[in-house]
Design a protein around this motif. Structure first.
Motif, PDB file in Angstrom:
ATOM      1  N   LYS A   1       2.355   4.594   5.649  1.00  0.00           N
ATOM      2  CA  LYS A   1       2.360   6.053   5.747  1.00  0.00           C
ATOM      3  C   LYS A   1       2.292   6.631   4.336  1.00  0.00           C
ATOM      4  O   LYS A   1       3.313   6.896   3.706  1.00  0.00           O
ATOM      5  CB  LYS A   1       3.629   6.538   6.457  1.00  0.00           C
ATOM      6  CG  LYS A   1       3.617   6.323   7.954  1.00  0.00           C
ATOM      7  CD  LYS A   1       4.848   6.942   8.597  1.00  0.00           C
ATOM      8  CE  LYS A   1       4.813   6.771  10.109  1.00  0.00           C
ATOM      9  NZ  LYS A   1       6.001   7.359  10.759  1.00  0.00           N
TER      10      LYS A   1
ATOM     11  N   SER B   1      -0.110  10.537   7.702  1.00  0.00           N
ATOM     12  CA  SER B   1      -0.353   9.787   8.930  1.00  0.00           C
ATOM     13  C   SER B   1      -0.085   8.306   8.665  1.00  0.00           C
ATOM     14  O   SER B   1       0.103   7.882   7.528  1.00  0.00           O
ATOM     15  CB  SER B   1      -1.802   9.968   9.386  1.00  0.00           C
ATOM     16  OG  SER B   1      -2.097  11.333   9.583  1.00  0.00           O
ATOM     17  N   GLU B   2      -0.090   7.524   9.738  1.00  0.00           N
ATOM     18  CA  GLU B   2       0.067   6.075   9.611  1.00  0.00           C
ATOM     19  C   GLU B   2      -1.326   5.471   9.474  1.00  0.00           C
ATOM     20  O   GLU B   2      -2.106   5.457  10.421  1.00  0.00           O
ATOM     21  CB  GLU B   2       0.782   5.520  10.853  1.00  0.00           C
ATOM     22  CG  GLU B   2       1.232   4.080  10.690  1.00  0.00           C
ATOM     23  CD  GLU B   2       2.121   3.637  11.842  1.00  0.00           C
ATOM     24  OE1 GLU B   2       3.348   3.761  11.723  1.00  0.00           O
ATOM     25  OE2 GLU B   2       1.560   3.191  12.865  1.00  0.00           O
ATOM     26  N   TYR B   3      -1.641   4.986   8.291  1.00  0.00           N
ATOM     27  CA  TYR B   3      -2.962   4.433   8.022  1.00  0.00           C
ATOM     28  C   TYR B   3      -2.949   2.922   8.234  1.00  0.00           C
ATOM     29  O   TYR B   3      -2.102   2.218   7.690  1.00  0.00           O
ATOM     30  CB  TYR B   3      -3.386   4.742   6.580  1.00  0.00           C
ATOM     31  CG  TYR B   3      -3.643   6.206   6.330  1.00  0.00           C
ATOM     32  CD1 TYR B   3      -4.899   6.764   6.571  1.00  0.00           C
ATOM     33  CD2 TYR B   3      -2.630   7.036   5.873  1.00  0.00           C
ATOM     34  CE1 TYR B   3      -5.138   8.110   6.351  1.00  0.00           C
ATOM     35  CE2 TYR B   3      -2.848   8.387   5.649  1.00  0.00           C
ATOM     36  CZ  TYR B   3      -4.107   8.915   5.892  1.00  0.00           C
ATOM     37  OH  TYR B   3      -4.330  10.256   5.679  1.00  0.00           O
ATOM     38  N   GLU B   4      -3.903   2.444   9.029  1.00  0.00           N
ATOM     39  CA  GLU B   4      -4.014   0.999   9.234  1.00  0.00           C
ATOM     40  C   GLU B   4      -4.854   0.407   8.117  1.00  0.00           C
ATOM     41  O   GLU B   4      -6.013   0.778   7.920  1.00  0.00           O
ATOM     42  CB  GLU B   4      -4.632   0.673  10.595  1.00  0.00           C
ATOM     43  CG  GLU B   4      -4.680  -0.827  10.845  1.00  0.00           C
ATOM     44  CD  GLU B   4      -4.886  -1.191  12.311  1.00  0.00           C
ATOM     45  OE1 GLU B   4      -4.994  -2.386  12.597  1.00  0.00           O
ATOM     46  OE2 GLU B   4      -4.948  -0.276  13.153  1.00  0.00           O
ATOM     47  N   ILE B   5      -4.248  -0.518   7.374  1.00  0.00           N
ATOM     48  CA  ILE B   5      -4.931  -1.125   6.239  1.00  0.00           C
ATOM     49  C   ILE B   5      -5.801  -2.285   6.712  1.00  0.00           C
ATOM     50  O   ILE B   5      -6.968  -2.388   6.387  1.00  0.00           O
ATOM     51  CB  ILE B   5      -3.914  -1.628   5.185  1.00  0.00           C
ATOM     52  CG1 ILE B   5      -2.863  -0.557   4.872  1.00  0.00           C
ATOM     53  CG2 ILE B   5      -4.638  -2.085   3.921  1.00  0.00           C
ATOM     54  CD1 ILE B   5      -3.408   0.762   4.411  1.00  0.00           C
TER      55      ILE B   5
ATOM     56  N   VAL C   1       0.166  -1.525   8.191  1.00  0.00           N
ATOM     57  CA  VAL C   1       0.062  -0.064   8.192  1.00  0.00           C
ATOM     58  C   VAL C   1       0.960   0.522   7.105  1.00  0.00           C
ATOM     59  O   VAL C   1       1.974  -0.063   6.724  1.00  0.00           O
ATOM     60  CB  VAL C   1       0.444   0.539   9.567  1.00  0.00           C
ATOM     61  CG1 VAL C   1      -0.511   0.077  10.652  1.00  0.00           C
ATOM     62  CG2 VAL C   1       1.882   0.203   9.942  1.00  0.00           C
TER      63      VAL C   1
ATOM     64  N   ASN D   1      -3.770   6.289   0.941  1.00  0.00           N
ATOM     65  CA  ASN D   1      -4.651   5.452   1.758  1.00  0.00           C
ATOM     66  C   ASN D   1      -5.707   6.269   2.506  1.00  0.00           C
ATOM     67  O   ASN D   1      -6.533   5.705   3.225  1.00  0.00           O
ATOM     68  CB  ASN D   1      -3.813   4.641   2.756  1.00  0.00           C
ATOM     69  CG  ASN D   1      -2.891   3.663   2.051  1.00  0.00           C
ATOM     70  OD1 ASN D   1      -3.341   2.749   1.386  1.00  0.00           O
ATOM     71  ND2 ASN D   1      -1.585   3.876   2.183  1.00  0.00           N
ATOM     72  N   ASP D   2      -5.661   7.579   2.319  1.00  0.00           N
ATOM     73  CA  ASP D   2      -6.680   8.447   2.905  1.00  0.00           C
ATOM     74  C   ASP D   2      -7.988   8.268   2.135  1.00  0.00           C
ATOM     75  O   ASP D   2      -7.981   8.117   0.905  1.00  0.00           O
ATOM     76  CB  ASP D   2      -6.210   9.909   2.832  1.00  0.00           C
ATOM     77  CG  ASP D   2      -7.094  10.831   3.648  1.00  0.00           C
ATOM     78  OD1 ASP D   2      -8.210  11.155   3.168  1.00  0.00           O
ATOM     79  OD2 ASP D   2      -6.681  11.235   4.750  1.00  0.00           O
TER      80      ASP D   2
ATOM     81  N   TRP E   1      -0.495   9.125   1.734  1.00  0.00           N
ATOM     82  CA  TRP E   1      -1.761   9.839   1.573  1.00  0.00           C
ATOM     83  C   TRP E   1      -2.727   9.114   0.638  1.00  0.00           C
ATOM     84  O   TRP E   1      -3.935   9.363   0.669  1.00  0.00           O
ATOM     85  CB  TRP E   1      -1.502  11.244   1.028  1.00  0.00           C
ATOM     86  CG  TRP E   1      -0.985  12.211   2.059  1.00  0.00           C
ATOM     87  CD1 TRP E   1       0.253  12.768   2.107  1.00  0.00           C
ATOM     88  CD2 TRP E   1      -1.688  12.717   3.188  1.00  0.00           C
ATOM     89  NE1 TRP E   1       0.374  13.596   3.207  1.00  0.00           N
ATOM     90  CE2 TRP E   1      -0.814  13.588   3.885  1.00  0.00           C
ATOM     91  CE3 TRP E   1      -2.979  12.534   3.695  1.00  0.00           C
ATOM     92  CZ2 TRP E   1      -1.174  14.257   5.046  1.00  0.00           C
ATOM     93  CZ3 TRP E   1      -3.349  13.200   4.856  1.00  0.00           C
ATOM     94  CH2 TRP E   1      -2.459  14.052   5.518  1.00  0.00           C
TER      95      TRP E   1
ATOM     96  N   LYS F   1       0.797  -1.221   0.000  1.00  0.00           N
ATOM     97  CA  LYS F   1       0.000   0.000   0.000  1.00  0.00           C
ATOM     98  C   LYS F   1       0.834   1.279   0.000  1.00  0.00           C
ATOM     99  O   LYS F   1       0.295   2.356   0.254  1.00  0.00           O
ATOM    100  CB  LYS F   1      -0.944   0.002   1.226  1.00  0.00           C
ATOM    101  CG  LYS F   1      -2.068  -1.024   1.146  1.00  0.00           C
ATOM    102  CD  LYS F   1      -3.014  -0.724  -0.007  1.00  0.00           C
ATOM    103  CE  LYS F   1      -4.188  -1.705  -0.064  1.00  0.00           C
ATOM    104  NZ  LYS F   1      -5.082  -1.419  -1.198  1.00  0.00           N
TER     105      LYS F   1
END
Length: 339
Positions: free
Chosen positions: A317, A306-310, A315, A321-322, A319, A248
């Protein structure tokens, strides 16, 4: 359940005449008992500096621990007195270095170098230490252990020197083994033998391993979890399945696109990652990979993601994944292949 090793918000700088290099920037991860964790990334991403800090090998000066925490078996390592840290290094945490020829003492017999930790940490007598050293030489697959015990490093081949390093690191039965690019200087056949040896020992002893490498084939073969580092930061982490089957972060995509796939019937040209790593004297304020990323948006250049949890421990880092970012099908239309 508590983790064997916990690294939280680690920051490491190096002072130079040209300024201060921000080598490790807010890195956090953990290692559980019996687990193999791989840390991957190109040269200069901060992999080796991160694990050297665990062993207390950051020279100060020029190195400065700017912040963070490293806890092993629940006890802090960063602020522990050097005398106490020596009891942990070698006995509970072992390390295999990248170049065995520069890590082994050329003036000492190999057997004596294996004995050293046993005498210091386990208080064995010289005769007991010698017996254990010969056992370790045999364990790591070096032929004629009694004869090799009395030889010097220059009398060993490259693969045998690396096996000797593994014997030194494992002599005191450590809970955690750190392997920093353990197969870099070896030919392909010897690489396979060394990796098979590490895998076998890990399965037999349940020793946890942190494996630093740039070889994703090695990662797929040996690790359970993977951390991808870039520009001194952790940009993605997850299980081997997560990283190889559902990456990701565009940097992870780039790493995977730059290695050949022998399973594919149709040959395709490898895709290098264009551009250069960021200048860590003055790191970018946004995503460090943004200048090299074909999917970069304006926000990527201006603000750190930010650190996005998939999904459960996976996870990234990035954008992309926003929820407000372009969807995956739009990225495919822009030229990214589906995984």
């Amino acid at each position: 359940m508590s983790h064997l090793l916990e690294v939280n918000h680690l920051k490491i700088n190096f002072k130079t005449y040209g300024g201060e290099v921000k080598a490790v920037r807010d890195v956090s991860f953990h290692v559980d008992k019996g687990e193999v964790l791989a840390i991957v990334g190109e040269s200069g991403s901060g992999k080796s500096v991160t694990v050297q800090s665990i062993m207390g090998l950051i020279p100060t000066p020029p190195g400065i621990i700017k912040g963070g925490s490293i806890r092993f078996q629940g006890k802090e390592l960063l602020r522990r007195p050097k005398k106490e840290l020596r009891k942990v290094k070698g006995s509970k945490i072992g390390m295999i270095f990248q170049d065995p020829m520069t890590s082994l003492n050329p003036t000492m017999r190999v057997g004596k170098q294996i004995e050293e930790g046993l005498i210091i940490h386990q208080r064995l007598s010289k005769s007991e230490a010698k017996k254990r050293a010969i056992e370790m030489i045999k364990l790591v697959g070096i032929p004629n252990p009694e004869e090799r015990y009395n030889q010097y490093p220059h009398e060993f081949s490259g693969g045998m020197r690396q096996r000797a390093m593994i014997a030194i690191a494992l002599a005191c039965n450590p809970e955690l083994l750190i392997a920093d690019e353990p197969t870099t200087a070896l030919d392909v056949t010897i690489q396979a033998q060394v990796l098979e040896l590490m895998k076998q020992i890990q399965e037999e002893t349940k020793t946890s391993i942190i494996l630093i490498t740039h070889d994703l084939g090695v990662v797929a073969e040996t690790a359970q979890r993977v951390i991808v580092m870039y520009g001194g930061m952790m940009v993605e982490s997850g299980t081997v399945f997560d990283i190889f089957e559902n990456p990701k972060h565009p940097y992870t995509w780039g790493l995977l696109n730059s290695i050949p796939n022998i399973d594919e019937e149709e040959k395709k040209q490898l895709e290098p990652i264009d551009g250069s790593p960021p200048d860590l004297f003055a790191p970018p304020k946004g995503c460090p990979f943004a200048p090299r990323c074909k999917y970069a948006m304006e926000v990527c250049l201006e603000e750190m993601p930010s650190e996005y949890e998939i999904d459960g421990g996976h996870v990234a880092k990035c954008w992309l994944n926003d929820p407000r970012a372009p969807k995956e099908e739009e990225l495919v239309a822009l030229g990214r292949e589906e995984w």
